[in-house]
Design a protein around this motif. Structure first.
Motif, PDB file in Angstrom:
ATOM      1  N   TYR B 346     -39.033   4.619  13.030  1.00  0.00           N
ATOM      2  CA  TYR B 346     -40.232   4.179  13.737  1.00  0.00           C
ATOM      3  C   TYR B 346     -40.935   3.154  12.871  1.00  0.00           C
ATOM      4  CZ  TYR B 346     -39.569   8.217  16.710  1.00  0.00           C
ATOM      5  OH  TYR B 346     -39.049   9.121  17.592  1.00  0.00           O
ATOM      6  N   SER B 347     -41.637   2.237  13.500  1.00  0.00           N
ATOM      7  CA  SER B 347     -42.398   1.280  12.709  1.00  0.00           C
ATOM      8  C   SER B 347     -43.859   1.321  13.130  1.00  0.00           C
ATOM      9  CB  SER B 347     -41.825  -0.124  12.869  1.00  0.00           C
ATOM     10  OG  SER B 347     -42.059  -0.570  14.169  1.00  0.00           O
ATOM     11  N   ILE B 348     -44.730   1.091  12.166  1.00  0.00           N
ATOM     12  CA  ILE B 348     -46.170   1.128  12.403  1.00  0.00           C
ATOM     13  C   ILE B 348     -46.726  -0.243  12.047  1.00  0.00           C
ATOM     14  CG2 ILE B 348     -48.332   2.229  11.722  1.00  0.00           C
ATOM     15  CD1 ILE B 348     -46.612   4.673  10.934  1.00  0.00           C
ATOM     16  N   ASN B 349     -47.585  -0.788  12.893  1.00  0.00           N
ATOM     17  CA  ASN B 349     -48.195  -2.085  12.637  1.00  0.00           C
ATOM     18  C   ASN B 349     -49.695  -1.987  12.786  1.00  0.00           C
ATOM     19  OD1 ASN B 349     -46.112  -4.204  12.208  1.00  0.00           O
ATOM     20  ND2 ASN B 349     -45.328  -3.271  14.083  1.00  0.00           N
ATOM     21  N   LEU B 350     -50.382  -2.818  12.048  1.00  0.00           N
ATOM     22  CA  LEU B 350     -51.838  -2.890  12.183  1.00  0.00           C
ATOM     23  C   LEU B 350     -52.209  -4.169  12.917  1.00  0.00           C
ATOM     24  CD1 LEU B 350     -53.557  -1.777   8.880  1.00  0.00           C
ATOM     25  CD2 LEU B 350     -52.734  -0.421  10.770  1.00  0.00           C
ATOM     26  N   PHE B 351     -53.220  -4.065  13.740  1.00  0.00           N
ATOM     27  CA  PHE B 351     -53.742  -5.217  14.456  1.00  0.00           C
ATOM     28  C   PHE B 351     -55.244  -5.235  14.285  1.00  0.00           C
ATOM     29  CE2 PHE B 351     -49.834  -3.955  16.391  1.00  0.00           C
ATOM     30  CZ  PHE B 351     -49.172  -5.140  16.646  1.00  0.00           C
ATOM     31  N   SER B 352     -55.763  -6.423  14.186  1.00  0.00           N
ATOM     32  CA  SER B 352     -57.210  -6.532  14.086  1.00  0.00           C
ATOM     33  C   SER B 352     -57.811  -6.114  15.426  1.00  0.00           C
ATOM     34  CB  SER B 352     -57.585  -7.975  13.764  1.00  0.00           C
ATOM     35  OG  SER B 352     -58.936  -8.165  14.080  1.00  0.00           O
ATOM     36  N   ALA B 353     -58.779  -5.231  15.377  1.00  0.00           N
ATOM     37  CA  ALA B 353     -59.335  -4.735  16.627  1.00  0.00           C
ATOM     38  C   ALA B 353     -60.155  -5.810  17.336  1.00  0.00           C
ATOM     39  CB  ALA B 353     -60.195  -3.506  16.358  1.00  0.00           C
ATOM     40  N   ASP B 354     -60.754  -6.697  16.600  1.00  0.00           N
ATOM     41  CA  ASP B 354     -61.611  -7.707  17.233  1.00  0.00           C
ATOM     42  C   ASP B 354     -60.796  -8.721  18.016  1.00  0.00           C
ATOM     43  OD1 ASP B 354     -63.423  -6.400  15.710  1.00  0.00           O
ATOM     44  OD2 ASP B 354     -63.348  -7.862  14.082  1.00  0.00           O
ATOM     45  N   SER B 355     -59.675  -9.140  17.432  1.00  0.00           N
ATOM     46  CA  SER B 355     -58.944 -10.227  18.035  1.00  0.00           C
ATOM     47  C   SER B 355     -57.600  -9.814  18.604  1.00  0.00           C
ATOM     48  CB  SER B 355     -58.709 -11.317  16.991  1.00  0.00           C
ATOM     49  OG  SER B 355     -57.988 -10.753  15.911  1.00  0.00           O
ATOM     50  N   GLY B 356     -57.089  -8.683  18.175  1.00  0.00           N
ATOM     51  CA  GLY B 356     -55.767  -8.282  18.621  1.00  0.00           C
ATOM     52  C   GLY B 356     -54.655  -8.968  17.849  1.00  0.00           C
ATOM     53  N   ARG B 357     -55.036  -9.701  16.814  1.00  0.00           N
ATOM     54  CA  ARG B 357     -54.010 -10.378  16.012  1.00  0.00           C
ATOM     55  C   ARG B 357     -53.362  -9.389  15.069  1.00  0.00           C
ATOM     56  NH1 ARG B 357     -56.398 -13.865  12.627  1.00  0.00           N
ATOM     57  NH2 ARG B 357     -58.265 -14.089  13.891  1.00  0.00           N
ATOM     58  N   ARG B 358     -52.077  -9.641  14.813  1.00  0.00           N
ATOM     59  CA  ARG B 358     -51.360  -8.745  13.919  1.00  0.00           C
ATOM     60  C   ARG B 358     -51.739  -9.051  12.487  1.00  0.00           C
ATOM     61  NH1 ARG B 358     -45.849  -6.973  12.290  1.00  0.00           N
ATOM     62  NH2 ARG B 358     -45.543  -9.012  11.397  1.00  0.00           N
ATOM     63  N   LEU B 359     -52.003  -8.041  11.700  1.00  0.00           N
ATOM     64  CA  LEU B 359     -52.315  -8.242  10.289  1.00  0.00           C
ATOM     65  C   LEU B 359     -51.008  -8.363   9.516  1.00  0.00           C
ATOM     66  CD1 LEU B 359     -55.148  -5.626   9.871  1.00  0.00           C
ATOM     67  CD2 LEU B 359     -55.390  -8.061  10.177  1.00  0.00           C
ATOM     68  N   LEU B 360     -50.980  -9.334   8.627  1.00  0.00           N
ATOM     69  CA  LEU B 360     -49.738  -9.610   7.911  1.00  0.00           C
ATOM     70  C   LEU B 360     -49.460  -8.514   6.877  1.00  0.00           C
ATOM     71  CD1 LEU B 360     -50.114 -13.427   7.373  1.00  0.00           C
ATOM     72  CD2 LEU B 360     -48.582 -12.253   8.948  1.00  0.00           C
ATOM     73  N   GLU B 361     -48.193  -8.334   6.646  1.00  0.00           N
ATOM     74  CA  GLU B 361     -47.716  -7.385   5.629  1.00  0.00           C
ATOM     75  C   GLU B 361     -48.299  -5.979   5.819  1.00  0.00           C
ATOM     76  OE1 GLU B 361     -48.311  -8.976   1.768  1.00  0.00           O
ATOM     77  OE2 GLU B 361     -47.340 -10.836   2.300  1.00  0.00           O
ATOM     78  N   THR B 362     -48.367  -5.574   7.033  1.00  0.00           N
ATOM     79  CA  THR B 362     -48.832  -4.208   7.256  1.00  0.00           C
ATOM     80  C   THR B 362     -47.789  -3.369   7.981  1.00  0.00           C
ATOM     81  OG1 THR B 362     -49.868  -4.901   9.300  1.00  0.00           O
ATOM     82  CG2 THR B 362     -51.273  -4.810   7.349  1.00  0.00           C
ATOM     83  N   THR B 363     -46.592  -3.896   8.097  1.00  0.00           N
ATOM     84  CA  THR B 363     -45.564  -3.141   8.812  1.00  0.00           C
ATOM     85  C   THR B 363     -45.010  -2.047   7.915  1.00  0.00           C
ATOM     86  OG1 THR B 363     -45.015  -5.159   9.940  1.00  0.00           O
ATOM     87  CG2 THR B 363     -43.438  -3.366  10.115  1.00  0.00           C
ATOM     88  N   THR B 364     -44.928  -0.889   8.487  1.00  0.00           N
ATOM     89  CA  THR B 364     -44.334   0.246   7.784  1.00  0.00           C
ATOM     90  C   THR B 364     -43.232   0.804   8.652  1.00  0.00           C
ATOM     91  OG1 THR B 364     -46.337   0.826   6.626  1.00  0.00           O
ATOM     92  CG2 THR B 364     -44.788   2.592   6.993  1.00  0.00           C
ATOM     93  N   THR B 365     -42.074   0.963   8.071  1.00  0.00           N
ATOM     94  CA  THR B 365     -40.964   1.538   8.816  1.00  0.00           C
ATOM     95  C   THR B 365     -40.544   2.803   8.102  1.00  0.00           C
ATOM     96  OG1 THR B 365     -40.299  -0.682   9.344  1.00  0.00           O
ATOM     97  CG2 THR B 365     -38.714   1.043   9.798  1.00  0.00           C
ATOM     98  N   PHE B 366     -40.430   3.861   8.844  1.00  0.00           N
ATOM     99  CA  PHE B 366     -39.968   5.096   8.201  1.00  0.00           C
ATOM    100  C   PHE B 366     -38.920   5.760   9.069  1.00  0.00           C
ATOM    101  CE2 PHE B 366     -41.957   8.538  10.593  1.00  0.00           C
ATOM    102  CZ  PHE B 366     -42.906   7.845  11.326  1.00  0.00           C
ATOM    103  N   ASN B 367     -38.043   6.461   8.381  1.00  0.00           N
ATOM    104  CA  ASN B 367     -36.948   7.125   9.079  1.00  0.00           C
ATOM    105  C   ASN B 367     -37.378   8.513   9.506  1.00  0.00           C
ATOM    106  OD1 ASN B 367     -34.937   5.123   8.921  1.00  0.00           O
ATOM    107  ND2 ASN B 367     -34.751   5.601   6.735  1.00  0.00           N
TER     108      ASN B 367
END
Lengths: 238, 967
Positions: B346-367
């Motif tokens: 599964y992968s987890i991503n962060l997005f800025s709540a104000d704009s909906g833009r994806r925050l860089l280097e925030t992807t986490t993938t775990f098995n």
């Protein structure tokens, strides 16, 4: 290990056999537990462990109220507790903690909410030995979960009756000749006489002598054989 | 004085028999694992950046704090079981955690650092609806509790009630949501289904109703989960029927209507099964919620929306989002989206709540192992890094109740298997032999002896001895290597590859079945989980029965366990056949069963593969055998006349016995009716099938033998009276022969009440009940004897027993309630028995059966002393030295499992409940192995000393002889 267990068990038996009746004290008011609503009441008290701050032990402790129905209470950070929502009846209030031991207390609540605390006595259930209310639970220290290993020490060994029986004659044998002056010829003669009297049959061989003879012959036999073997070896070599 | 000496003798006997723990043994062969249960509420302690605490409240009525670095429990508080202790809501603010439990009965505040109680208040009756913090001017001071009929406000500092107001028209209006935006007002939202919405606003200071508005909403059924308050007090509701969103300003003065926004106008694709769910976030209770919110459109489809001044704007569409959440740190609020990456990750991503833009280097993938079920809950802790970017940690809860803690970038820090907080049943299975051991076993197999000649056998023998020598050398080498390393480095790691039976068969595989349907294989010496298997189709509330059909003794056939899962509602069962060592599902296809099953029994009969036959009896009294090969059926036909079984119908108070017929039907042979108007059957127990009784009788003081009545078919039936009045209630104990239906004995305890815990073993039954008159717990023991002569000493037959047994009974006071009762069991039954009593404090008391002996005399006589009978004392002592788990308490013990080990003196014990505790007990001390405190040093030094002394004295004697010869 042994004396400890005996005392504790004796206590129990004492309770069992000689339960001293203190007379059935009539129900008098001590305090009225705040009636919450309907007929539900609150049991209050405080638990104290001497020299230990409540902060260090309250998180592992719980208050159990056992009776017709069971209730659970938690301890506040200052060691006090209040168990809410308890209907009238008779309960045994106990503080359970793996680290400290507390004595349980019986709390009776009348239908009007009058409370009294008394000692728990399962054998004479109607006996009343009053305790203060709000409850004051004082810990009697950490419980003893382990039994001690029997360690081996010199004192145990020396105090053993068998060892004592062996050591004492030995001391006498060693010390007595020193005390009695043996260089005195008269004394020696006297002693020899008494020894002769003690030994009824002078013909009987002395055990110690017999033993030394036995061993010495063996030893000489052995040495002889080894010499023989050496000789034979030499012979063979020739 | 003589009496005193006798006492000492007795006490000495007791001390010898007691199974106490030595201090240096603590943790040597025992272990405990603590759990909290299925998490309902989880919060990160976000006071400081470096905080490493997690606060959880669970379905098991537990509040706990977990260390987020390693998953250990910092503190844990266990409330009452059942609905009375159920945690309705759990809120965290700063140092304080607020819980409402028992359907809105108790409001508690907890100190989160040490786990103590701050305060506790009793709330008025009424079913709980919702609770929330109320803040004024940036500080949170109150907590508001909304109940079905009233709203109350309490001070956060001491729990005192500030005010309480009853709600208007509470019969018709369902009040569901309490909202406060930090403006000094508290709003309560209620709904009359398919009619209208009411908003009541109260003044924070005195509870006065400021205004009351009713808005027409014919489509609205419930405010949860389709509605949420966003921005400056705007209610957003999703309506699946019209596929639209409705908005309503709560603090508007005049009457208004809800504004409708069609979802189509937002360019949103809608799937058919649209079950709307609105998720908003309010970072601080003293401020307005954020304007952004998530709307769930489909099972994996979410959309992030923003409520502007006059319109709703879509920020981002997430097509593959399994779970979404918000997290706030400082001023920043981020949206967290978790999506499946592939089958196992599964992968987890962060997005800025104000704009909906994806925050860089925030992807986490775990098995994550897909067999563990899908993730169900997400709890995110966001924090600001030094460079002002957002970092985060995630707690993921999956369907199998596991908690997974993930840190950036995709490192799983720890996993907690919370399913183990609800172990239902378990079995212990012997570990398999190692390769070399198996080789040796194979050598002496029957087939081998026939095939090879004498020479072949000799060669085989030599080669196998060589192998043994080789493995011994390897073992010595390993010991040498381990001894050279410092002790801390030597790890006792057990993996599934290195599993092997030890010398005394002390290490076993614990197969644990949990209520969630997850099976675990736990190795018993260190508690390592070696395998887990999640059965996804198990309905909640199913009952389980685990049977071992084939043990490890039948190499090369793998061991085989069968789990019988019975659905609660339909009574239909499914079978899960698996290998208990590796957890793999077996290739054998279990029989398909179309009917509800009433009873299952394991016969000692085996098929050609050494699997024991399991018989399943359905509601038409037809029998299905598993495995059902031809040979098995043939054997069954031959044995049919001696296979009996019983059924219990507690609703009708009927106990009936059946016999198997040759055509696998059954016939009723006896029936015992216990009228339900008077009493109801609570429990029925036979004896354990693997129990051995070593001695057939007891030698009495006068050298005669009192023979035990050892009926393997005896059933102990416990009944409780239907009349619960303390004066008239009673507990009944019936001993019924399971083959003939004959009532061997009945005992009634008047003025007694359940719950009854009992153990039925050998020739005795021990049971415990509550004495309503004296308000105490009592133990009672029944022992059955044939008398001084045995009727038939070679075999026991229920059909040929003309004499009724002599029954002895005695009762004792037990100074505590109990939570579990079980007896120790050993390989051959030579060791004396102890009862293991689970106490409510979590301790497990090992009580010698000697104390529960109905032959304990009131006045000790010479004969009773010779028999080692303790004089009768009404109260059974509880001594903390007898606690086999010293301070390692087991909360809410639900079961104690005992299993024999390869050593006669040793019994393996597993206690399970909220915690799992495993240990060994020695009821008669370790008489068959050297104690671990055996003083090798002393013995060897004495031995060496003696050898030296003889050598020296020999030398001295020689010298003396020589001297004498010279003289």
């Amino acid at each position: 290990m042994l004396p400890r267990s005996t005392t504790s068990l004796f206590c129990v038996l004492f309770q069992a056999l000689s339960a001293v009746s203190q007379g059935l004290g009539e129900f008098e008011t001590v305090s009225v537990g705040a009636p919450v609503n309907g007929d539900r009441f609150r049991i209050e008290g405080r638990a104290v462990v001497t020299d230990i701050k409540p902060h260090d032990w309250v998180c592992t402790a719980r208050v159990l109220v056992e009776g017709e129905e069971d209730h659970v209470g938690f301890l506040k950070t200052d060691g006090s507790f209040a168990v809410n929502d308890v209907p009238s009846g008779s309960y045994v209030v106990e503080i359970v903690s793996p680290a400290y031991k507390f004595e349980p207390v019986r709390v009776d609540i009348t239908s009007k909410g009058k409370m009294r605390a008394r000692m728990v006595n399962f054998i004479k259930t109607s006996e009343v030995v009053r305790l203060p209310y709000p409850l004051q639970m004082r810990s009697s220290g950490p419980p003893n979960y382990f039994i001690k290993r029997e360690t081996w020490g010199w004192t145990d060994f020396l105090m053993n009756p068998m060892v004592m029986m062996m050591v004492l004659p030995l001391l006498i044998i060693v010390l007595l000749p020193k005390v009695v002056n043996t260089s005195d010829p008269e004394m020696r003669r006297e002693m020899e006489q008494s020894m002769n009297m003690l030994n009824p049959n002078p013909e009987l061989p002395d055990v110690s002598e017999f033993m030394t003879k036995l061993f010495s012959t063996k030893g000489s036999g052995k040495s002889g054989s080894s010499i023989k073997a050496g000789k034979s070896g030499q012979l063979k070599r020739r | 004085m003589a009496a005193m000496v006798n006492w000492l003798v007795f006490l000495f006997g007791l001390v010898c028999l007691s199974a106490a723990v030595f201090e240096d043994q603590a943790g040597k062969f025992d272990w405990r694992q603590q759990y909290v249960g299925k998490v309902q509420f989880a919060y990160f302690d976000s006071q400081t950046q470096a905080s490493k605490k997690l606060l959880v409240a669970t379905e098991q009525n537990v509040i706990a704090s977990l260390n987020s670095r390693n998953g250990d429990i910092i503190w844990r508080q266990v409330d009452k079981t059942g609905p009375e202790g159920h945690i309705d809501t759990f809120l965290v603010h700063g140092q304080d955690a607020i819980t409402v439990s028992g359907n809105g009965r108790l409001l508690r505040s907890w100190e989160t650092t040490i786990g103590g109680l701050n305060w506790e208040t009793v709330l008025d009756t009424g079913s709980f609806q919702s609770a929330g913090f109320v803040g004024v001017q940036d500080s949170v001071k109150y907590v508001a509790i909304l109940k079905k009929t009233a709203i109350s406000l309490h001070y956060l500092s001491n729990g005192h009630q500030k005010w309480v107001e009853s709600l208007l028209d509470s019969e018709t209006v369902q009040y569901e949501v309490v909202y406060s935006g930090g403006s000094g007002l508290v709003s309560v939202l209620g709904v009359v289904p398919h009619s209208h919405l009411t908003i009541t606003t109260y003044n924070l200071e005195d509870g006065k109703i400021m205004k009351q508005v009713s808005v027409e909403a014919l489509w609205l059924e419930s405010l949860k989960p389709g509605c949420a308050v966003v921005r400056d007090g705007v209610l957003v509701c999703a309506d699946p029927a019209s596929r639209s969103l409705y908005t309503l300003k709560l603090e508007e003065e005049h009457e208004q209507e809800m504004r409708q926004v069609l979802l189509q106008s937002l360019d949103v694709e809608l799937s058919d099964g649209f079950q709307p769910h609105v998720l908003a976030t309010q970072p601080s209770p003293a401020q307005h919620p954020n304007a952004e919110f998530f709307l769930q459109l489909g099972p994996d489809h979410h959309i992030l929306l923003q409520l502007g001044d006059d319109a709703i704007a879509p920020l981002r569409d997430f097509q593959q989002a399994l779970l979404v959440s918000f997290a706030t740190t400082g001023e920043k609020t981020v949206a967290v989206v978790m999506s499946p990456k592939n089958e196992t990750a599964y992968s987890i991503n962060l997005f800025s709540a104000d704009s909906g833009r994806r925050l860089l280097e925030t992807t986490t993938t775990f098995n994550h192992d897909p067999s563990g079920g899908k993730p169900e809950r997400l709890c995110v802790h966001a924090f600001l890094k030094k460079d002002d970017s957002v970092g985060y940690r995630v707690l993921v809860q999956t369907e199998d109740h596991a908690l997974i803690f993930v840190q950036q970038p995709g490192r799983v820090l720890w996993i907690r298997e919370e399913a183990l907080a609800e172990v239902v049943t378990m079995e212990m299975v012997d570990l398999p032999l190692t390769g070399t051991q198996a080789e040796l076993e194979g050598e002496f197999g029957k087939k081998a002896a026939i095939q090879d000649g004498l020479l072949g056998m000799v060669l085989k023998r030599l080669s196998s001895q060589l192998i043994v020598l080789q493995s011994w050398m390897a073992h010595l080498w390993k010991m040498f290597c381990d001894a050279r390393q410092p002790r801390s480095l030597v790890k006792n790691e057990v993996t599934i590859e290195t599993l092997a039976r030890d010398e005394f068969n002390l290490q076993k595989m614990m197969v644990m079945v949990t209520a969630s349907g997850k099976l675990f294989g736990i190795e018993s010496s260190f508690g390592t989980i070696l395998w887990k298997h999640f059965l996804q189709k198990v309905q909640p509330g199913s009952s389980f029965k685990l049977v071992v059909q084939r043990t490890t003794a039948h190499f090369p056939h793998p061991p085989q366990c069968t789990l019988i899962i019975k659905d609660k509602d339909t009574g239909l069962i499914t079978l899960h056949v698996f290998n208990p060592i590796f957890g793999k599902r077996s290739h054998i296809t279990p029989p398909s069963l179309g009917r509800p099953i009433l009873q299952s029994l394991l016969l000692p009969l085996m098929d050609q593969d050494y699997a024991k036959v399991l018989l399943l009896i359905d509601n038409e009294y037809k029998v299905t055998a598993f495995p059902s090969t031809k040979r098995v059926l043939q054997q069954l036909q031959e044995m049919a006349s001696s296979v009996f079984f019983y059924l219990v119908d507690s609703d009708q108070g009927k106990l009936s016995g059946f016999r198997l017929c040759r055509d696998l039907t059954t016939e009723l042979i006896w029936e015992v009716v216990i009228p339900t108007e008077v009493q109801r059957i609570v429990a029925v127990k036979g004896k354990r099938a693997n129990e051995h009784v070593h001695s057939q009788g007891r030698v009495m003081g006068d050298r005669s033998v009192l023979y035990k009545y050892l009926n393997p078919n005896l059933l102990a039936v416990v009944t409780e009276s239907s009349d619960l009045h303390p004066e008239r209630s009673f507990v009944g104990m019936y001993l019924i022969d399971g083959v003939t239906g004959r009532i061997i004995h009945e005992a009634v305890q008047r003025k007694a009440r359940g719950p009854v815990y009992f153990v039925h073993s050998e020739n005795w039954v021990v049971y415990q009940y509550w004495n309503t008159k004296s308000r105490r717990n009592e133990f009672s023991v029944l022992e059955l004897y044939e008398g001084t002569e045995q009727y038939n000493s070679t075999a026991f037959s229920s059909l040929d027993r003309p004499l009724t047994p002599q029954v002895l009974q005695q009762s004792y006071i037990f100074p505590s309630t109990i939570s579990q009762l079980e007896a120790t069991i050993t390989e051959k039954g030579i060791t004396s028995r102890h009862l293991l009593v689970g106490l409510p404090s979590g301790a497990i008391l090992s009580l010698p059966k000697m104390f529960l002996d109905p032959r304990r005399p009131e006045v000790p006589s010479e004969q009773s002393r010779e028999e080692n009978l303790i004089p009768y004392a009404p109260e059974i002592p509880i001594r903390s030295e007898w606690f086999i788990n010293y301070n390692q308490t087991v909360s809410r013990a639900k079961g104690i499992y005992t299993a024999p080990s390869g050593l006669e003196s040793t019994c393996l014990v597993v206690a399970y409940g909220l915690d799992i505790y495993q240990t060994r007990v020695y009821p008669s001390k370790q008489f068959d192995v050297l104690n671990d405190d055996y003083d090798y040093m002393l013995i060897s030094s004495v031995l060496f000393g003696l050898v030296f002394a003889t050598m020296i004295s020999k030398r001295l004697a020689q010298v003396k002889l020589l001297n004498r010869a010279w003289r």
